[in-house]
Design a protein around this motif. Sequence first.
Motif, PDB file in Angstrom:
ATOM      1  N   ASP A  32       8.906  -7.686  -1.472  1.00 51.20           N
ATOM      2  CA  ASP A  32      10.097  -7.318  -2.024  1.00 51.20           C
ATOM      3  C   ASP A  32      11.189  -8.361  -1.571  1.00 51.20           C
ATOM      4  N   ASP A  55       9.905  -2.491  -8.198  1.00 50.12           N
ATOM      5  CA  ASP A  55       9.270  -2.381  -6.998  1.00 50.12           C
ATOM      6  C   ASP A  55       8.225  -1.020  -7.106  1.00 50.12           C
ATOM      7  N   ALA A  91       5.662   0.026  -5.558  1.00 56.21           N
ATOM      8  CA  ALA A  91       4.769   0.223  -4.305  1.00 56.21           C
ATOM      9  C   ALA A  91       3.620   1.274  -4.438  1.00 56.21           C
ATOM     10  N   TRP A  92       3.998   2.239  -5.206  1.00 54.65           N
ATOM     11  CA  TRP A  92       3.214   3.401  -5.165  1.00 54.65           C
ATOM     12  C   TRP A  92       2.741   3.407  -6.626  1.00 54.65           C
ATOM     13  N   SER A  97       2.485  -2.261  -3.099  1.00 56.20           N
ATOM     14  CA  SER A  97       1.792  -2.002  -1.849  1.00 56.20           C
ATOM     15  C   SER A  97       0.298  -1.797  -2.176  1.00 56.20           C
ATOM     16  N   HIS A 153      -2.253  -1.646  -0.572  1.00 56.79           N
ATOM     17  CA  HIS A 153      -2.685  -0.588   0.285  1.00 56.79           C
ATOM     18  C   HIS A 153      -2.432   0.884   0.051  1.00 56.79           C
ATOM     19  N   LYS A 154      -1.165   1.198  -0.676  1.00 59.36           N
ATOM     20  CA  LYS A 154      -0.745   2.619  -0.840  1.00 59.36           C
ATOM     21  C   LYS A 154      -1.547   3.354  -1.696  1.00 59.36           C
ATOM     22  N   HIS A 177      13.845   0.741  -1.335  1.00 59.24           N
ATOM     23  CA  HIS A 177      13.369   0.830   0.032  1.00 59.24           C
ATOM     24  C   HIS A 177      14.244  -0.156   0.755  1.00 59.24           C
ATOM     25  N   HIS A 219       1.971  -9.125   4.270  1.00 58.78           N
ATOM     26  CA  HIS A 219       2.704  -8.745   5.219  1.00 58.78           C
ATOM     27  C   HIS A 219       3.526  -7.353   4.597  1.00 58.78           C
ATOM     28  N   GLY A 220       2.662  -6.808   3.717  1.00 59.56           N
ATOM     29  CA  GLY A 220       3.227  -5.656   3.033  1.00 59.56           C
ATOM     30  C   GLY A 220       4.153  -5.857   1.996  1.00 59.56           C
ATOM     31  N   ASP A 221       4.411  -4.912   1.102  1.00 55.06           N
ATOM     32  CA  ASP A 221       5.002  -4.889  -0.114  1.00 55.06           C
ATOM     33  C   ASP A 221       6.707  -5.335   0.555  1.00 55.06           C
ATOM     34  N   SER A 222       6.986  -4.900   1.764  1.00 56.86           N
ATOM     35  CA  SER A 222       8.313  -5.100   2.164  1.00 56.86           C
ATOM     36  C   SER A 222       8.381  -6.523   2.021  1.00 56.86           C
ATOM     37  N   THR A 247      12.996   1.219  -8.671  1.00 63.09           N
ATOM     38  CA  THR A 247      11.726   1.648  -8.027  1.00 63.09           C
ATOM     39  C   THR A 247      11.351   2.139  -9.040  1.00 63.09           C
TER      40      THR A 247
END
Length: 759
Positions: free
Chosen positions: A229, A342, A344-345, A381, A383-384, A250, A223-226, A314
């Motif tokens: 986190d 984090d 994510a990227w 993430s 997928h990012k 985020h 369900h996403g990096d959200s 981040t």
Amino acid sequence: MAGSTVLLALNDIPPGSVLDAQLAEIRAHLAEDGHDVVRAGTDDDALALVQSRADLTAALVSWDLGDGEAVLKALVGRFTRLPVFLVTASASVDDLPLWVSEVICGYVWLLEDTPGFIAGRIGVAARRYRDEILPPFFRELRRFDDTHEYSWHTPAHAGGVAFLKSPVGRALFDYYGERLFRTDLSISVAELGSLFEHTGPIGDAERNAARIFGADLTYFVLHGDSTGDRIALHASVATDELVLVDRNCHKAIYHGLTLTGGRPVYLVPTRNGYGLMGPIPPAALTREAVGELVPRSPLAADAAAPDPVYAVITNSTYDGLCYDAVRVAELLGASVPRLHLDEAWFAYARFHPLYARRFGMAVDGDAVPDAVRPTVFSTQSTHKLLAAMSQSAMLHVKNSPRAPVEHRQFNETFMMHATTSPLYPMIAGLDVAAGMMDGPGGRWLVDEAVTEAIRFRQAVARIGRRIAAAGDRPAWFFGTWQPDEVDDPRTGQRHVFADAPLDLLRTETACWGLEPGAAWHGFPGLEAGYCLLDPVKVSVTCPGTDARGTAAEQGIPARILTAYLETRRIVVEKTDAYTCLILFSMGITKGKWGTLVDGLLDFKSLYDGGARLADVLPALAGAHPARYDDLTLRDLCDQMHAHLRKSDLIPLLDAAFTHPPRPELTPAQTYQRLLRGGTEPVRLAELAGRTVATQVVTTPPGIPVLMPGENAGGHDEPTLRYLRALEDFDRHFPGFPSETHGVTRGPDGDYRITCLRAR
Ligand SMILES: *Cc1c(COP(=O)(O)O)cnc(C)c1O
């Protein structure tokens, strides 16, 4: 064997010769066995095929093929475990370098064995390769799909059959194809293991990913990096405990704090003259600095304990600034037992030497002694920036004995945030995303993105020189953000960026470091090596300001460039005042950036040539004829630049972050008030002194100016002045609304911000 391609990289052979006949027979045998064959007659051809074909399953390479050594190196540098057979002219292999026999799978003497035997050896190796490269879950899923059982369990579409009973359903089925639905299975398929117990092929896939990403534990998050986190926070922070939080965080971090009842104390990053967010300076992360910062927060008074228990940073930032994670862990480890990066990227960081030490999983016992090392979470993430479908994420853990993650306990939190009906194609996607990065293949993929990004950066810089040399038109004004000059530590030589050797730029970390005090980045308070600009995240710079914030006479606000590029179907990732961000991800194709260079050049000639806005941005001029019809592109740039200078947006932004808002309620208290007291939209003119209920994020800098539960401050304090300046900008330039989240707009475009209802 569909999708199997054998590369024959051999010198051109005289037609009609014995060798030619032999080769024809080998090809025939391979074709009979279901393999395609691609033929390269020169080393250049072979290298081109190695670059472009991911479907190779075996290769036969002649050592005498021009630079056969280069071909061999390219093959083993691109493919993990690809069977490569070497054809040597001499009967002896003693003269070959040692590494050759280590990387090849065997030798082939074309005329000594029968064609059937040679083709058979290649075919067996190709088949084994195809089976063995698949990561654990995907391999089992395919096997399971191949058995074509009837299922009596959910999902009720039963392998897609239910869709076939309705015309609407049929359309969906035809659109995606049967396989997606066939592999959309329920958790009652025991053979595939369990995402909650981390067993079977699913557990194997997570452990395989942990190995590839260098983690002690890896969890697949669907369900996403959200969610990743929120899980990390929820598993680590108890009610009223203090948490050090990167202000550049985020939303999901805030949501995690809302769930836990944690009390955030914000660490504020630096800004530069472009308005870009930089790193949090090292001096702000020391034990002393944290010891001074925390008690100053109004939320610290009622905390469960005086010391924070957790820190979240981040890494890298949206603009591609990545920390020396080892250094950050040393610094923050003195204050907190758990550190959350984090990322994510930044999921690709482990796979390229340029990013050594820059990612969370690099913080191991060798890098930082156990006594001071925090347990590190890295949430990504997937997928990012790797290849995976949206929502696919991973949570990695590197344990320290100080505050280790105990799997059984952590799994309670993991399950609390998970669905009991995971989508198996997504699990396969995560498994494959990890598998793609395994071995030399991962480095090759990242290196390609790095290389293309550097080529683009150098191309933009060289245009300036060509225009100057031509001497027949106004000077070039676009650029990309990076050092103007780089040093080669190996030779001691200094190069202008545009002329620096590609191999230097793609391998030498020092070329991308934000050295303390350097003018090109403009961030204060850095240490050597602390922060690196990631070459794949490219900020295109427009004239108007520099990194130190010195305003220029001529200005081209980036929003206008972005609007123009959109008319050419080029969509940038993010637009700031005088920069826009583009990402070079693994999906980049060679020369895709050529269209962007072309767009920049065309913009310039329209600008120089006095083109009318009605021609350049017809939709804009059409929507607001009275405002824009009489203007040229250049007029609009001049007006907007003058407005940005006069309204001091960037200095105001800086002031807003230097005087951060005062928190009144914890995230959890804010949420309770929101539920029971309600909220109301409030105009900026009436916002002074109010407690906001939503996060307000503006770009630049793309990080929160206000967090829920914070007081908006006085009418003439920086936060509200900054927001009013943005609102005013939007009024002056219809069609170019500022990018703001958490702001709704009233009928005349006035900003409204959701506040807790006054009591
Ligand atoms: C995008 C992002 C997230 C959330 O990731 P999703 O996979 O979209 O849920 C978390 N943190 C940061 C810094 C992000 O940029």
